[in-house]
Structure formats: C-alpha cells, structure tokens
Write an enzyme that holds these catalytic residues in place. Structure first.
Site, PDB file in Angstrom:
ATOM      1  N   LYS A   1      11.269  58.226  43.880  1.00 16.73           N
ATOM      2  CA  LYS A   1      10.895  57.491  45.126  1.00 16.73           C
ATOM      3  C   LYS A   1      11.128  58.684  46.469  1.00 16.73           C
ATOM      4  CE  LYS A   1      13.820  54.217  44.714  1.00 16.73           C
ATOM      5  NZ  LYS A   1      13.940  54.353  43.119  1.00 16.73           N
TER       6      LYS A   1
ATOM      7  N   GLY B   1      20.008  58.111  44.644  1.00 18.85           N
ATOM      8  CA  GLY B   1      19.977  59.644  44.566  1.00 18.85           C
ATOM      9  C   GLY B   1      18.577  60.136  44.620  1.00 18.85           C
ATOM     10  N   HIS B   2      18.248  60.375  45.672  1.00 19.29           N
ATOM     11  CA  HIS B   2      16.473  60.691  45.929  1.00 19.29           C
ATOM     12  C   HIS B   2      16.639  62.435  46.039  1.00 19.29           C
ATOM     13  CE1 HIS B   2      15.694  56.408  47.385  1.00 19.29           C
ATOM     14  NE2 HIS B   2      15.907  56.421  46.261  1.00 19.29           N
TER      15      HIS B   2
ATOM     16  N   ASP C   1      15.205  55.415  39.830  1.00 20.79           N
ATOM     17  CA  ASP C   1      15.298  56.839  39.423  1.00 20.79           C
ATOM     18  C   ASP C   1      13.624  57.140  39.028  1.00 20.79           C
ATOM     19  OD1 ASP C   1      18.029  57.131  39.585  1.00 20.79           O
ATOM     20  OD2 ASP C   1      18.109  56.006  37.400  1.00 20.79           O
TER      21      ASP C   1
ATOM     22  N   GLN D   1      16.851  52.115  44.301  1.00 25.00           N
ATOM     23  CA  GLN D   1      16.875  51.579  43.177  1.00 25.00           C
ATOM     24  C   GLN D   1      15.565  50.902  42.790  1.00 25.00           C
ATOM     25  OE1 GLN D   1      19.498  50.463  45.402  1.00 25.00           O
ATOM     26  NE2 GLN D   1      20.350  52.295  44.917  1.00 25.00           N
TER      27      GLN D   1
HETATM   28  P1  IMP Z   1      25.817  49.563  41.645  1.00 27.51           P
HETATM   29  O1  IMP Z   1      24.570  49.651  42.543  1.00 27.51           O
HETATM   30  O2  IMP Z   1      26.692  50.708  41.730  1.00 27.51           O
HETATM   31  O3  IMP Z   1      26.709  48.305  42.034  1.00 27.51           O
HETATM   32  O4  IMP Z   1      25.237  49.720  40.195  1.00 27.51           O
HETATM   33  C1  IMP Z   1      24.776  48.511  39.569  1.00 27.51           C
HETATM   34  C2  IMP Z   1      23.749  48.908  38.739  1.00 27.51           C
HETATM   35  O5  IMP Z   1      22.530  49.491  39.379  1.00 27.51           O
HETATM   36  C3  IMP Z   1      24.130  49.776  37.708  1.00 27.51           C
HETATM   37  O6  IMP Z   1      23.367  49.566  36.302  1.00 27.51           O
HETATM   38  C4  IMP Z   1      23.567  51.435  38.182  1.00 27.51           C
HETATM   39  O7  IMP Z   1      23.539  52.151  37.140  1.00 27.51           O
HETATM   40  C5  IMP Z   1      22.274  50.792  38.631  1.00 27.51           C
HETATM   41  N1  IMP Z   1      21.944  51.581  39.883  1.00 27.51           N
HETATM   42  C6  IMP Z   1      22.375  51.607  41.066  1.00 27.51           C
HETATM   43  N2  IMP Z   1      21.815  52.674  41.764  1.00 27.51           N
HETATM   44  C7  IMP Z   1      21.030  52.991  41.218  1.00 27.51           C
HETATM   45  C8  IMP Z   1      19.803  54.189  41.426  1.00 27.51           C
HETATM   46  O8  IMP Z   1      19.718  54.703  42.468  1.00 27.51           O
HETATM   47  N3  IMP Z   1      19.069  54.358  40.114  1.00 27.51           N
HETATM   48  C9  IMP Z   1      19.265  54.041  38.984  1.00 27.51           C
HETATM   49  N4  IMP Z   1      20.150  52.905  38.780  1.00 27.51           N
HETATM   50  C10 IMP Z   1      21.168  52.620  39.967  1.00 27.51           C
END
Ligand code: IMP
Length: 432
Positions: A16, A40-41, A13, A228
């Site tokens: 990017k 979520g970009h 977040d 991420q």
């Molecule tokens: P997953 O990627 O859905 O398996 O989530 C695993 C961890 O990564 C959790 O703590 C999510 O909140 C975090 N996470 C996954 N995608 C994002 C992102 O795009 N931004 C911030 N945190 C993320």
C-alpha cells in the site's frame, strides 16, 4: 475525481505504501485513518542520489512529497516515540517536516508505555492461542479507547487534564499489569515521561475532522491510506486473528469523521500471490519449495517485526470477499515480478467447504480453516519483469495471468507493480 481510499485486499503487506506514494503526486491531502505503528509501509524513491528506501510505520506515505498535507486522523493510535523517531530519521536525511505539512488529530489516542507491556504480557500468557501481534500495544490502546480509558492527544496537551485522566485510568491498568506479572506504573512517572512528548506534539495537533471534511467539500483531492488488510479487519476479518481496527474502506468514515459520501474511488491492493504474518487461517498457504521460493524472491519478511511471512498462491475467493466489503473501483497488483521463474502458477478460484463450492470466502476463522482451495494452474514465465513499463511488453503468460485475476475478482486493474522502486510501476488507470 477528488477522493480515493487505498485498502489492503488481503492480510496486509500488499504494498500500500508504494501505491499511496505514487498516487500522492496527484492529490492534496494524504490521510491515515486507522492502525498505528503495527504497519510498515516501504517506499523506494530516487531523489537524485539513486534509489533510497524509507520504511514508515506511522507517518502517512505521502510524507516525501513536501507540497502535500499529511494527516494522522483520530482513528490512528499514536506511539509518540515512534512518531518522533520517524521524523528524526527523515530530518537526518535532509527531509524536514513542518507542522503545516503534518496534522495530527486532537482526538487520536496515545499508545501508552503500559499498552506495549499489556500486549506482550497477553501474548506471552496465551500459549498456543497467541494472535502473533506485532507487540506494539495496538490492541490494548484500542481496547482502552472503546473502554473509555484512553488518553488522547488533547489530554497530553493540557497538564491538568492529563493528570485527571491518568488518575482515573491508572488503578484499572495496574490491575491488568499485576495480573500479567508486569511492572506497575504511577501517575507521576507517566506524567513526567509524557511531558516532553506533549511539547513536541503540540505544533502538529489539529482538528483534522474539520480539516479533511472542509478539504473534501472544497473539491480538494484527498487520498485515504489504509493499513493492514481487509481480512485483518476487527469486525470482518478472521476474528480473533485480526488487528484491532476497521481496516476496510468504511473505516475511513469513523476513523476520520467524514461522511460516507466522501468516499469515491476505492483501490484494492493485492500481491500477485498471497502472504500472511502472525497466526490465523490462510487456505492457500504453501509449505513446500514454492512457498520458500516466494518468500526468498519476494523478500517476505515483516517490515515492522522482521518475522518471515507465510506465503501462498493468489486467493480469488478471499479477494472477492474483500471486494464485497470495499466495492473496489480498481485493483493494484503488486510484486508480479516475484512470480518470474515458476514453471506453473496456481490460482485459487473458489473453495470446497462442507461439500459445497464457495465462490466468496467465509472469513469466520473456523470456516476458513476448513476451506479447501480449488486451484487452476497457469503456465509461468521466465523473463525478468522488473524493467517492463508497458502492458504489451509483458510475456504473454504474464498478461494472461493478469487478465485471469481481473476476471476472477471482477475488478479492473489500475496499477501493476514490478519492483519496489517508484519507477517500477505501470499505471493503467489513474484514480485522480
Ligand atoms: P496487532 O495489529 O499488532 O495487534 O497484530 C494483530 C495481527 O495483525 C497479527 O497477526 C499481526 O501480524 C497482524 N498485523 C498487524 N499489522 C500488520 C501489518 O501491517 N501487516 C501485516 N500484518 C499485520
């Protein structure tokens, strides 16, 4: 300067999408190399009718540039429903995406309906040990990739091959669904459900490893878009509180299939403060009024799940760790405008851990949980920064803050962002 990777230097977040959209203007290919629709970009672009917001979860953030090629490489996991919803939403706004403009790797793995169910089921069964996933089926899809139970784009495109694959994996997946108390699936229902997706996906499917490799060899400008952040990397992040892919610059090589020498510039994106969504250690997290102010002013709610983000001060020890892994050639500092109005701003310069001073974060979740930030306090500024376009027009306190960040991280600043709009950006050094 033909290739550049944009990587999150914190917990995701960082902004990017905006930076990729900005750099996309100067490049030929924009390539997503890992993650899926957990990302979520957000882009805010004025196409002539005032600023319009676009939130992309799966499509590369270069998609608003019609003359560029966007690539979803094999390291990305694809939820076909989300992909088509994003394409439909763009089409509804008059933004068509031709197959030549979006190439999707034949070897990319598909997020199956049961992956979402397993993700939600596992989280529900985990009680206090929850990871706080986005519930999009990302982890279970990557598990199946590594466990050799995955369904790839190329499997979808050939009905007999798809049936063979489903027959091989469904009994195993049903055992897991049963154990989690979730509805079981059948080969026939899955095949019928996937048939329309296969038809729509077919024109976009391509051998992207050759496409991107050839483009790089031909001297085209290629931008690799990370999702991420470094501290969420499955191998180098705060395990097990991580996502399931390689989010660092090295993830480009395995995610796309290009050699390490294809990576030239690496821009680390970091907010002027820090946020985290989901569970896991976060040493500079604020539980007071300052944290609430950062959340409110920075609109810190997840672009994918809407969850409130945890907020805290800038953590140089964490960004130095990210620099160690990625070797940033420059930083993009986002959301500097959010810090306007604080009397004082704190920066974590190092940690205390077990009686020792630690300059670079130890990302082990247990060590990081015990790491105590050592703060420096800087004077704040009152002025609104959202209309500033030149470094020299920032208040002295904001300039001093930026200088301190660059000094603490040991990386020069390429970009400063002072608002969500494409125009609210200072490009100090262009990577292309
Ligand atoms: P997953 O990627 O859905 O398996 O989530 C695993 C961890 O990564 C959790 O703590 C999510 O909140 C975090 N996470 C996954 N995608 C994002 C992102 O795009 N931004 C911030 N945190 C993320």
């Amino acid at each position: 300067m033909p290739t550049c990777v944009v990587v999150g230097a914190q917990w995701g977040d960082e902004g990017k999408g905006k930076v990729v959209d900005l750099f996309a203007e100067e490049c030929d290919y924009i390539v997503r190399y890992q993650g899926g629709n957990n990302a979520g970009h957000t882009l805010v672009v004025d196409r002539g009718n005032g600023p319009e917001k676009t939130v992309l979860h799966l499509l590369p953030s270069g998609i608003l540039h019609p003359d560029k090629v966007c690539v979803i490489a094999r390291g990305v996991v694809i939820d076909c429903d989300v992909l088509f919803r994003e394409l439909d939403a763009l089409a509804a706004r008059g933004i068509g995406v031709a197959p030549a403009q979006l190439r999707i790797d034949l070897d990319a793995h598909i997020i199956m309906p049961y992956h979402r169910d397993i993700d939600l089921g596992r989280e529900a069964a985990s009680g206090d040990a929850k990871i706080g996933t986005t519930g999009r089926g990302i982890g279970p899809c990557y598990e199946d990739m590594i466990g050799r139970r995955g369904i790839r784009v190329r499997d979808l495109l050939e009905p007999s091959r798809l049936l063979d694959r489903l027959q091989a994996v469904v009994p195993d997946r049903n055992a897991t669904l049963r154990w989690l108390g979730r509805p079981e699936v059948t080969v026939e229902a899955l095949a019928a459900q996937l048939a329309p997706a296969a038809e729509r996906l077919a024109p976009f499917a391509a051998d992207c490893r050759s496409l991107v490799g050839d483009a790089w060899r031909a001297g085209k400008r290629v931008l690799f878009e990370g999702a991420q952040g470094t501290l969420l990397d499955v191998g180098h992040g705060t395990y097990p509180f991580v996502t399931s892919s390689y989010t660092t610059s090295a993830g480009v090589c395995v995610g796309v299939g290009v050699p390490p020498r294809a990576i030239e510039k690496v821009v680390g994106i970091t907010k002027a403060y820090a946020t985290r969504v989901g569970a896991g250690p976060f040493p500079t997290e604020l539980f007071d009024e300052d944290g609430a102010q950062l959340r409110a002013r920075g609109q810190e709610f997840g672009a994918t799940t809407g969850r409130p983000r945890r907020c805290g001060w800038f953590d140089a020890a964490a960004v130095r760790y990210a620099h160690r892994l990625n070797d940033f050639t420059g930083l993009a500092i986002t959301k500097l405008d959010v810090l306007s109005g604080f009397d004082e701003i704190k920066v974590c310069v190092a940690y205390h851990l077990d009686g020792q001073r630690l300059e670079v974060a130890d990302a082990d979740a247990v060590s990081l949980q015990r790491s105590v930030p050592i703060y420096e306090t800087w004077p704040g500024w009152k002025q609104d920064l959202t209309a500033v376009r030149r470094l020299e027009d920032f208040p002295a306190a904001a300039r001093a803050y930026l200088e301190r960040l660059t000094e603490l991280c040991g990386v020069p600043i390429d970009v400063v962002s002072v608002g969500p709009d494409r125009a609210q950006t200072l490009v100090l050094r262009q990577p292309f």
